[in-house]
Design a protein around this motif. Sequence first.
Motif, PDB file in Angstrom:
ATOM      1  N   UNK A 192       9.651  -5.162  22.991  1.00 23.49           N
ATOM      2  CA  UNK A 192      10.770  -4.738  23.825  1.00 23.49           C
ATOM      3  C   UNK A 192      11.674  -3.751  23.111  1.00 23.49           C
ATOM      4  N   UNK A 193      11.863  -3.943  21.809  1.00 20.65           N
ATOM      5  CA  UNK A 193      12.678  -2.992  21.053  1.00 20.65           C
ATOM      6  C   UNK A 193      12.010  -1.624  21.023  1.00 20.65           C
ATOM      7  N   UNK A 194      10.696  -1.622  20.818  1.00 19.34           N
ATOM      8  CA  UNK A 194       9.933  -0.364  20.784  1.00 19.34           C
ATOM      9  C   UNK A 194      10.106   0.405  22.091  1.00 19.34           C
ATOM     10  N   UNK A 195       9.871  -0.267  23.210  1.00 18.79           N
ATOM     11  CA  UNK A 195       9.958   0.420  24.502  1.00 18.79           C
ATOM     12  C   UNK A 195      11.396   0.744  24.888  1.00 18.79           C
ATOM     13  N   UNK A 196      12.335  -0.090  24.456  1.00 22.17           N
ATOM     14  CA  UNK A 196      13.742   0.210  24.737  1.00 22.17           C
ATOM     15  C   UNK A 196      14.134   1.557  24.130  1.00 22.17           C
ATOM     16  N   UNK A 197      13.818   1.745  22.842  1.00 24.59           N
ATOM     17  CA  UNK A 197      14.183   3.000  22.198  1.00 24.59           C
ATOM     18  C   UNK A 197      13.352   4.172  22.718  1.00 24.59           C
ATOM     19  N   UNK A 198      12.079   3.935  23.008  1.00 26.91           N
ATOM     20  CA  UNK A 198      11.235   5.011  23.514  1.00 26.91           C
ATOM     21  C   UNK A 198      11.748   5.520  24.857  1.00 26.91           C
ATOM     22  N   UNK A 234       0.803  -1.220   0.000  1.00 26.65           N
ATOM     23  CA  UNK A 234       0.000   0.000   0.000  1.00 26.65           C
ATOM     24  C   UNK A 234       0.832   1.265   0.000  1.00 26.65           C
ATOM     25  N   UNK A 235       0.249   2.357  -0.417  1.00 27.86           N
ATOM     26  CA  UNK A 235       0.948   3.641  -0.510  1.00 27.86           C
ATOM     27  C   UNK A 235       1.274   4.229   0.858  1.00 27.86           C
ATOM     28  N   UNK A 236       0.551   3.810   1.902  1.00 32.60           N
ATOM     29  CA  UNK A 236       0.736   4.399   3.230  1.00 32.60           C
ATOM     30  C   UNK A 236       1.688   3.602   4.100  1.00 32.60           C
ATOM     31  N   UNK A 237       2.323   2.606   3.498  1.00 31.85           N
ATOM     32  CA  UNK A 237       3.240   1.722   4.231  1.00 31.85           C
ATOM     33  C   UNK A 237       4.672   2.223   4.084  1.00 31.85           C
ATOM     34  N   UNK A 238       5.444   2.237   5.192  1.00 33.90           N
ATOM     35  CA  UNK A 238       6.808   2.755   5.157  1.00 33.90           C
ATOM     36  C   UNK A 238       7.722   1.891   6.031  1.00 33.90           C
ATOM     37  N   UNK A 239       8.919   1.584   5.517  1.00 29.99           N
ATOM     38  CA  UNK A 239       9.923   0.855   6.294  1.00 29.99           C
ATOM     39  C   UNK A 239      11.122   1.765   6.557  1.00 29.99           C
ATOM     40  N   UNK A 240      11.745   1.591   7.734  1.00 31.12           N
ATOM     41  CA  UNK A 240      12.943   2.340   8.088  1.00 31.12           C
ATOM     42  C   UNK A 240      14.072   1.380   8.439  1.00 31.12           C
ATOM     43  N   UNK A 241      15.296   1.740   8.087  1.00 33.16           N
ATOM     44  CA  UNK A 241      16.456   0.941   8.496  1.00 33.16           C
ATOM     45  C   UNK A 241      16.804   1.201   9.955  1.00 33.16           C
ATOM     46  N   UNK A 242      16.495   2.382  10.459  1.00 30.96           N
ATOM     47  CA  UNK A 242      16.812   2.750  11.844  1.00 30.96           C
ATOM     48  C   UNK A 242      15.593   2.524  12.731  1.00 30.96           C
ATOM     49  N   UNK A 243      15.579   1.422  13.466  1.00 31.41           N
ATOM     50  CA  UNK A 243      14.450   1.124  14.344  1.00 31.41           C
ATOM     51  C   UNK A 243      14.331   2.115  15.499  1.00 31.41           C
ATOM     52  N   UNK A 244      15.422   2.816  15.812  1.00 27.90           N
ATOM     53  CA  UNK A 244      15.431   3.725  16.948  1.00 27.90           C
ATOM     54  C   UNK A 244      14.520   4.923  16.796  1.00 27.90           C
ATOM     55  N   UNK A 245      14.083   5.237  15.579  1.00 26.85           N
ATOM     56  CA  UNK A 245      13.249   6.423  15.365  1.00 26.85           C
ATOM     57  C   UNK A 245      11.756   6.095  15.274  1.00 26.85           C
TER      58      UNK A 245
END
Length: 228
Positions: A142-148, A113-124
């Motif tokens: 856990x990765x999500x909350x670690x960076x947050x 879909x057009x609204x889908x986006x991937x990032x190489x930097x999970x930290x953002x």
Amino acid sequence: MINDIHHGIDLDIVEAVLRRLGHEVSYEFMGLKRAHRELKLGRVDVTAPIFKQADSDGSYISDSIVLYQPMVFSLKASGLNPETISDLQGHSLLTFQGAPGYFGEAFELLSRGDSYQELTDMGTIAELLTKGRYEYAVLDKYIFYYYYRLNDKQRDVSIFTEHKLIPPVPASSAFHDEKLRDEFNRELLVFMKSQEYKQIFERYLGSALLSTEQSSPESEPEVDFRLN
């Protein structure tokens, strides 16, 4: 995976258990295929993480060391309440590079879909969701909350809603020696009841954030351990 003093929840657990068994641990970071080859040849003693599979000569799989929890996140204020992955269609979504290879056919379709986006930097990813740039984010819990909470372990997480639309995946470690694997499994059961086990989670996530129900290093390298 963190190539520093500490190495992430799953690797810290493996190292702690091995140390309790009297081993010193050194690390090498390499790709999955090479890691498994080095293990079977006996050039390294342990690789982690690895997903559950049958034992084979030179590769003996441990009990689960951590439960990876891929999660769909939204801001609570948005009031979004999807019931399936397909319900994310048409909404802006941010995730890590290569995610469609992990989450099945429905997610693969979503990724076109057009609204889908991937990032190489999970930290953002968590920050961009917090700022309202996207309606959904998909990342290991856990990765999500670690960076947050990277710079503030008390940062408020109640602003997020977790949508459990993707099944959790247990991760293990693989051993070249079957006897060592068996010793590891026995000690792991004891270790998971210890205070040190809880402290590993708190090191990355802050106290009282999550129960230790058990991170994916999605496209991260596998790690080998050498015992001295």
